[in-house]
Enzyme design. Structure first.
Site, PDB file in Angstrom:
ATOM      1  N   ARG A 172      -3.931  72.515  72.292  1.00 37.62           N
ATOM      2  CA  ARG A 172      -4.899  73.109  71.367  1.00 37.62           C
ATOM      3  C   ARG A 172      -6.309  72.759  71.837  1.00 37.62           C
ATOM      4  O   ARG A 172      -6.638  71.578  71.959  1.00 37.62           O
ATOM      5  CB  ARG A 172      -4.662  72.566  69.951  1.00 37.62           C
ATOM      6  CG  ARG A 172      -5.724  72.981  68.966  1.00 37.62           C
ATOM      7  CD  ARG A 172      -5.514  72.365  67.579  1.00 37.62           C
ATOM      8  NE  ARG A 172      -6.609  72.809  66.729  1.00 37.62           N
ATOM      9  CZ  ARG A 172      -7.331  72.022  65.928  1.00 37.62           C
ATOM     10  NH1 ARG A 172      -7.068  70.741  65.804  1.00 37.62           N
ATOM     11  NH2 ARG A 172      -8.323  72.513  65.237  1.00 37.62           N
ATOM     12  N   HIS A 207     -14.708  75.060  66.240  1.00 41.66           N
ATOM     13  CA  HIS A 207     -14.619  73.618  66.019  1.00 41.66           C
ATOM     14  C   HIS A 207     -16.043  73.053  66.087  1.00 41.66           C
ATOM     15  O   HIS A 207     -16.368  72.256  66.963  1.00 41.66           O
ATOM     16  CB  HIS A 207     -13.680  72.985  67.048  1.00 41.66           C
ATOM     17  CG  HIS A 207     -13.155  71.631  66.672  1.00 41.66           C
ATOM     18  ND1 HIS A 207     -11.820  71.314  66.711  1.00 41.66           N
ATOM     19  CD2 HIS A 207     -13.782  70.513  66.271  1.00 41.66           C
ATOM     20  CE1 HIS A 207     -11.654  70.041  66.347  1.00 41.66           C
ATOM     21  NE2 HIS A 207     -12.835  69.534  66.076  1.00 41.66           N
ATOM     22  N   GLU A 212     -11.384  72.221  60.111  1.00 40.09           N
ATOM     23  CA  GLU A 212     -12.022  71.373  59.105  1.00 40.09           C
ATOM     24  C   GLU A 212     -13.331  71.931  58.545  1.00 40.09           C
ATOM     25  O   GLU A 212     -14.402  71.337  58.752  1.00 40.09           O
ATOM     26  CB  GLU A 212     -12.269  69.963  59.672  1.00 40.09           C
ATOM     27  CG  GLU A 212     -10.998  69.262  60.062  1.00 40.09           C
ATOM     28  CD  GLU A 212     -11.185  67.760  60.312  1.00 40.09           C
ATOM     29  OE1 GLU A 212     -12.318  67.257  60.224  1.00 40.09           O
ATOM     30  OE2 GLU A 212     -10.182  67.091  60.578  1.00 40.09           O
ATOM     31  N   ASN A 247      -5.274  68.614  59.782  1.00 41.15           N
ATOM     32  CA  ASN A 247      -5.547  67.391  60.523  1.00 41.15           C
ATOM     33  C   ASN A 247      -5.411  66.263  59.504  1.00 41.15           C
ATOM     34  O   ASN A 247      -6.154  66.243  58.526  1.00 41.15           O
ATOM     35  CB  ASN A 247      -6.982  67.384  61.054  1.00 41.15           C
ATOM     36  CG  ASN A 247      -7.272  68.562  61.977  1.00 41.15           C
ATOM     37  OD1 ASN A 247      -6.351  69.219  62.469  1.00 41.15           O
ATOM     38  ND2 ASN A 247      -8.540  68.840  62.213  1.00 41.15           N
ATOM     39  N   TYR A 305      -5.176  62.070  59.104  1.00 38.73           N
ATOM     40  CA  TYR A 305      -5.306  60.762  59.753  1.00 38.73           C
ATOM     41  C   TYR A 305      -4.942  59.611  58.824  1.00 38.73           C
ATOM     42  O   TYR A 305      -4.584  58.538  59.273  1.00 38.73           O
ATOM     43  CB  TYR A 305      -6.731  60.563  60.255  1.00 38.73           C
ATOM     44  CG  TYR A 305      -7.073  61.436  61.443  1.00 38.73           C
ATOM     45  CD1 TYR A 305      -6.878  60.967  62.744  1.00 38.73           C
ATOM     46  CD2 TYR A 305      -7.553  62.729  61.280  1.00 38.73           C
ATOM     47  CE1 TYR A 305      -7.178  61.758  63.836  1.00 38.73           C
ATOM     48  CE2 TYR A 305      -7.854  63.530  62.373  1.00 38.73           C
ATOM     49  CZ  TYR A 305      -7.664  63.038  63.645  1.00 38.73           C
ATOM     50  OH  TYR A 305      -7.951  63.821  64.723  1.00 38.73           O
ATOM     51  N   GLU A 358      -3.871  67.769  64.125  1.00 38.52           N
ATOM     52  CA  GLU A 358      -4.490  66.560  64.682  1.00 38.52           C
ATOM     53  C   GLU A 358      -3.940  65.346  63.947  1.00 38.52           C
ATOM     54  O   GLU A 358      -3.810  65.379  62.728  1.00 38.52           O
ATOM     55  CB  GLU A 358      -6.014  66.535  64.472  1.00 38.52           C
ATOM     56  CG  GLU A 358      -6.810  67.442  65.358  1.00 38.52           C
ATOM     57  CD  GLU A 358      -8.313  67.351  65.075  1.00 38.52           C
ATOM     58  OE1 GLU A 358      -8.787  66.307  64.589  1.00 38.52           O
ATOM     59  OE2 GLU A 358      -9.000  68.351  65.340  1.00 38.52           O
TER      60      GLU A 358
END
Ligand code: GBH
Length: 453
Positions: free
Chosen positions: A74, A118, A163, A300, A302, A358
């Protein structure tokens, strides 16, 4: 039980974070080119002017991917590299770069997954009001159409936005990311609506000009993790996850405002009560355009926050993190269950094939005396998160993929080069790449489809 046979294993990067060549071959400036040069904005004053010099070294980088066994990559396209003014004239050298990269990937047996946006927004369009301008969705639509026309013969998987929470919330709300503005709700909420319109128009353009392609979307949002398996705590976490407006980071940091309209066709009611007054006139009629069929939904993820049921108006409260809780170098808590509860709640609500676009960890990696980069902490992080994700898949989440952030160390936005997220170490002085221990570890995980987790 395990991950599905055709599970999409891979790694991710983004244009401004790796490419460099910021002023070469006709590329127009982006808001990040400008912002990173403003004194005091970026830790240690780092800029993405050179970054990993991927623009000149992409063949070497693709060879490393091949060695790693990455089958899916990606990356994002820099809008102003393709269209220097954001609209109008096309920079053929920019087109050539991405075209060559795509060819190189395909020759190496790697599927390109292209993110259209992005964060490196054309500076020329920033000067025209950026996402606040009612024309802005059309600008993005034309850019998406160009990407489809030029690359759609070889690229079969596109992601519209990465995002939106961050480029709106941090870029125009908190001012910590480019272009560094602190605008009121009356601006940022309008922007969010235009971004969602741009998403819808881009999906249509991609389908029109790259027939048969698959299209996804990659917002973010820290997961909410129930404090226990008690149904009351689970319900509390679910409510908190889809709540709008209670995040101390700012209103933009939520899931449902950004994902309900494109996937469910409406803004979340609770969000509308809070923010509806700031939406542009006639927003209701735009929902049809925003609400386009998607092939997959990404996030994404985390980390997450632990939530428990509470006797208050909201019905939930955050559980404070215990002192000494494990953290990554960038100070994000290590919470593997985020990859169980996040995908589970998201799949329940949105019902689309789900992909982690991600996940990964920053650490202050060093080259050891033996010349190698040992990063057991990254392996442990990924191991724990992937186990949680696997459990979600076993519990019925249609988990179609996992893309590790990141393939290589890169420009970590406002943190410059101080945080390293890669499975390949980059020496920014020499541009030498040194594979880290996690590179080999992840290779075996991908080879064995996660059976060894
Ligand atoms: C991603 O940003 C970026 O896509 C990538 O470019 C970057 O390098 C990488 O991760 C590492 O930072 O909505 O309050 O729950 C991640 C940064 C993570 C910040 C999720 C906002 C959500 C907070 N974002 N977080 S919230």
């Amino acid at each position: 039980m395990s991950f599905r046979k055709d599970f999409i294993w891979g790694a991710a990067t983004a244009s401004y974070q790796i490419e460099g060549a910021a002023y070469e071959d006709g590329k127009g400036p982006s808001v990040w080119d400008r912002f990173s040069h403003e004194p005091g904005k970026i830790l240690e004053g780092h800029t993405g002017d050179v970054a990993c010099d991927h623009y000149h070294r992409f063949r070497e980088d693709v060879a490393l991917m091949k060695e790693m066994g990455v089958k899916n990559y990606r990356f994002s396209i820099s809008w102003p590299r393709l269209i220097p003014q954001g609209v109008g004239e096309v920079n053929e050298k920019g087109v050539q770069f991405y075209s060559d990269l795509i060819d190189e990937l395909i020759a190496a047996g790697i599927r390109p997954i292209v993110t259209l946006f992005h964060w490196d927004y054309p500076a020329a369009l920033q000067a025209r009001g950026a996402w606040e301008n009612p024309e802005s969705p059309k600008w993005f639509e034309a850019y998406a159409a160009l990407c489809a026309e030029r690359f759609g013969d070889r690229v079969k998987d596109f992601i519209t936005f990465n995002e939106p929470q961050c480029f709106i919330g941090l870029g125009y709300g908190k001012g910590e990311h480019a272009p560094g503005y602190r605008l009121p709700l009356s601006s940022t909420v309008v922007m969010s609506h235009h971004v969602l319109m741009a998403h819808g128009l881009a999906v249509k353009a991609l389908r029109k000009y790259a027939p048969g392609c698959r299209v996804g979307y990659a917002p973010c949002g820290d997961a909410r993790i129930p404090a226990s398996e008690d149904p009351a705590d689970i319900e509390a976490a679910r409510r908190a996850y889809f709540q709008v407006g209670d995040n101390p980071e700012g209103w933009a940091f939520n899931v449902s405002w950004w994902s309900d309209p494109p996937i469910l066709g409406s803004y979340p009611e609770q969000g509308l009560r809070l923010l509806g007054q700031y939406l542009p006139q006639g927003w209701e009629k735009d929902l049809e355009t925003i609400h386009q069929p998607l092939d997959f939904y990404c996030q994404n993820i985390y980390n997450g926050d632990v939530v428990r049921a509470a006797d208050n108006a909201q019905g939930y409260e955050m559980v404070p993190q215990p002192v000494g809780h494990p953290k990554t170098a960038i100070q994000w808590p290590i919470t593997p269950d985020a990859l169980y509860w996040g995908p589970k709640f998201l799949y329940e609500r949105y019902k689309l094939p789900f992909m982690i676009s991600e996940n990964g960890m920053s650490s202050h990696d060093v080259v050891s005396l033996d010349g190698k980069v040992h990063d057991p902490q990254r392996q442990d992080y990924m191991h724990r998160y992937l186990r949680a994700y696997k459990r979600a898949a076993e519990d019925g989440v249609d988990a179609i993929g996992y893309l590790a952030w990141s393939l290589m160390d890169n420009y970590e936005w406002a943190f410059g080069y101080t945080d390293r997220f890669g499975m390949i170490y980059v020496d920014y002085q020499t541009q030498e790449r040194i594979v880290k221990d996690s590179f080999y570890w992840y290779k075996t995980v991908m080879e064995q489809n996660g059976e060894n987790l």
